[in-house]
Design an enzyme around this catalytic site. Structure first.
Site, PDB file in Angstrom:
ATOM      1  CG  ASP A  26      -2.076   0.959   1.095  1.00 39.15           C
ATOM      2  OD1 ASP A  26      -2.361   1.397  -0.047  1.00 39.15           O
ATOM      3  OD2 ASP A  26      -2.704   1.287   2.116  1.00 39.15           O
ATOM      4  CG  ASN A  74      -8.172  -2.042  -4.818  1.00 34.50           C
ATOM      5  OD1 ASN A  74      -7.273  -2.865  -4.637  1.00 34.50           O
ATOM      6  ND2 ASN A  74      -8.357  -1.028  -3.973  1.00 34.50           N
TER       7      ASN A  74
HETATM    8  C1  IPE Z   1      -5.462  -2.786  -0.076  1.00 34.97           C
HETATM    9  O1  IPE Z   1      -5.091  -1.453  -0.310  1.00 34.97           O
HETATM   10  C2  IPE Z   1      -5.479  -3.546  -1.330  1.00 34.97           C
HETATM   11  C3  IPE Z   1      -4.228  -3.662  -2.060  1.00 34.97           C
HETATM   12  C4  IPE Z   1      -3.049  -3.265  -1.682  1.00 34.97           C
HETATM   13  C5  IPE Z   1      -4.338  -4.333  -3.317  1.00 34.97           C
HETATM   14  P1  IPE Z   1      -6.173  -0.300  -0.382  1.00 34.97           P
HETATM   15  O2  IPE Z   1      -5.419   0.967  -0.519  1.00 34.97           O
HETATM   16  O3  IPE Z   1      -7.173  -0.602  -1.425  1.00 34.97           O
HETATM   17  O4  IPE Z   1      -6.868  -0.420   1.048  1.00 34.97           O
HETATM   18  P2  IPE Z   1      -7.835   0.583   1.807  1.00 34.97           P
HETATM   19  O5  IPE Z   1      -8.926   0.955   0.861  1.00 34.97           O
HETATM   20  O6  IPE Z   1      -7.029   1.764   2.197  1.00 34.97           O
HETATM   21  O7  IPE Z   1      -8.301  -0.195   3.000  1.00 34.97           O
HETATM   22  C1  IPE Z   2      -1.681   0.237  -3.345  1.00 34.66           C
HETATM   23  O1  IPE Z   2      -1.439   1.585  -3.378  1.00 34.66           O
HETATM   24  C2  IPE Z   2      -1.931  -0.345  -4.720  1.00 34.66           C
HETATM   25  C3  IPE Z   2      -3.315  -0.783  -4.950  1.00 34.66           C
HETATM   26  C4  IPE Z   2      -4.285  -0.766  -4.089  1.00 34.66           C
HETATM   27  C5  IPE Z   2      -3.579  -1.257  -6.289  1.00 34.66           C
HETATM   28  P1  IPE Z   2      -2.616   2.631  -3.341  1.00 34.66           P
HETATM   29  O2  IPE Z   2      -3.025   2.948  -4.736  1.00 34.66           O
HETATM   30  O3  IPE Z   2      -3.712   2.164  -2.452  1.00 34.66           O
HETATM   31  O4  IPE Z   2      -1.880   3.877  -2.700  1.00 34.66           O
HETATM   32  P2  IPE Z   2      -2.482   4.917  -1.665  1.00 34.66           P
HETATM   33  O5  IPE Z   2      -3.032   4.135  -0.508  1.00 34.66           O
HETATM   34  O6  IPE Z   2      -3.539   5.678  -2.393  1.00 34.66           O
HETATM   35  O7  IPE Z   2      -1.313   5.757  -1.299  1.00 34.66           O
HETATM   36 MG    MG Z   3      -4.120   2.426  -0.490  1.00 30.96          MG
END
Ligand code: IPE
Ligand code: IPE
Ligand code: MG
Length: 261
Positions: A26, A74
């Site tokens: 993340d 997502n």
């Molecule tokens: C969790 O990350 C899913 C992945 C890393 C694929 P998110 O960024 O989607 O999680 P939330 O929404 O902050 O809980």
């Molecule tokens: C994790 O990074 C990747 C996926 C969930 C695909 P994020 O896209 O959630 O990054 P933040 O949380 O917005 O920084």
């Molecule tokens: Mg995220």
């Protein structure tokens, strides 16, 4: 298929190097934002980090590495970002399958990948087939995966394959229908990016995993950061419901043969 210890039915052997590491990668978006770059730049850099972490885990003797790439929630993101993530997945499958194979790594993808479209379904099938006999680390990519989805599909499969058995299902039966039945439960769960939540990842299998949260954003994660997580893991006492004294007793080496009698 090998059967692995269940952390609730048996007490698993604890090794210094985690046998299975599961990571929520993340922080890609925030990494890009800090640099005034589009979110896509963070995701691209994130894929490069995957390569580095796969290499580091394999070198350290980790048996199973599981990476959460796209959750069942997502899809709620802007269509443009979802489509960009799909493109990155396609590129990674096209470019990395051969490299994984050369390095003896077995690739598995878990999750309901059909909604990503035919191209991804075919590339996944091809990469899984290419690497299926490899004896090195098993790399699992969780894509359109959700822990609740997994539990539901497992229950459906369980009931369908045992139509006569009403109720009285065992934990082992359910575990054997989960998408990752081929892997032991994660010893170490890592989440980068500062949030302290599971976000619908491996709900069943994380029952007794050790949790490690770091503020490091995924694009800044590297082999040294991985080692810090492993060192933290090594300092934990995994009790699995027992007392500390019991753990000490069982971790003492059994007496050598000549000491017996
Ligand atoms: C969790 O990350 C899913 C992945 C890393 C694929 P998110 O960024 O989607 O999680 P939330 O929404 O902050 O809980
Ligand atoms: C994790 O990074 C990747 C996926 C969930 C695909 P994020 O896209 O959630 O990054 P933040 O949380 O917005 O920084
Ligand atoms: Mg995220």
């Amino acid at each position: 298929m090998p059967t692995f210890f269940s952390s609730t039915s048996d007490i698993p052997q604890v090794e210094a190097v985690p046998r299975h590491i599961a990571i929520i990668m993340d922080g890609n978006g925030r990494w890009a934002k800090q640099r005034m770059l589009p979110r896509a730049a963070g995701h691209k850099r994130g894929v490069e980090i995957v390569r580095e972490v796969v290499k580091a885990c394999a070198a350290r003797g980790v048996g199973f590495l599981t990476l959460f790439a796209f959750s069942s929630e997502n899809w709620r993101r802007p269509a443009e970002e979802v489509s960009m993530l799909k493109q990155l997945f396609i590129l990674a499958l096209e470019r990395e399958a051969e490299r994984l194979h050369r390095n003896g790594i077995r690739l598995r993808v878990v999750g309901d990948i059909a909604p990503f479209g035919q191209k991804i379904v075919e590339l996944v099938a091809r990469a899984e087939k290419l690497t299926q006999e490899n004896k090195g680390m098993t790399l699992t990519i969780a894509a359109n995966y959700g822990g609740r989805w997994d539990l539901l599909q497992a229950m459906q499969r369980l009931v369908e394959s045992n139509p006569q058995q009403r109720g009285a299902f065992t934990e082992e039966q359910l575990a054997s229908c989960l998408a990752m039945a081929y892997a032991p439960e994660p010893d170490l769960f890592i989440r980068t990016g500062g949030e302290q939540r599971i976000s619908n990842f491996l709900l069943w299998q994380l029952a007794y995993s050790e949790f490690y949260f770091t503020d490091t954003l995924w694009p800044d994660f590297d082999a040294a950061a991985l080692d810090r997580a492993i060192v933290s893991y090594q300092q934990r006492e995994r009790r699995f419901g027992r007392t500390s004294e019991q753990v000490e007793q069982t971790s003492k080496k059994p007496p050598a043969k000549e000491e017996l009698a």
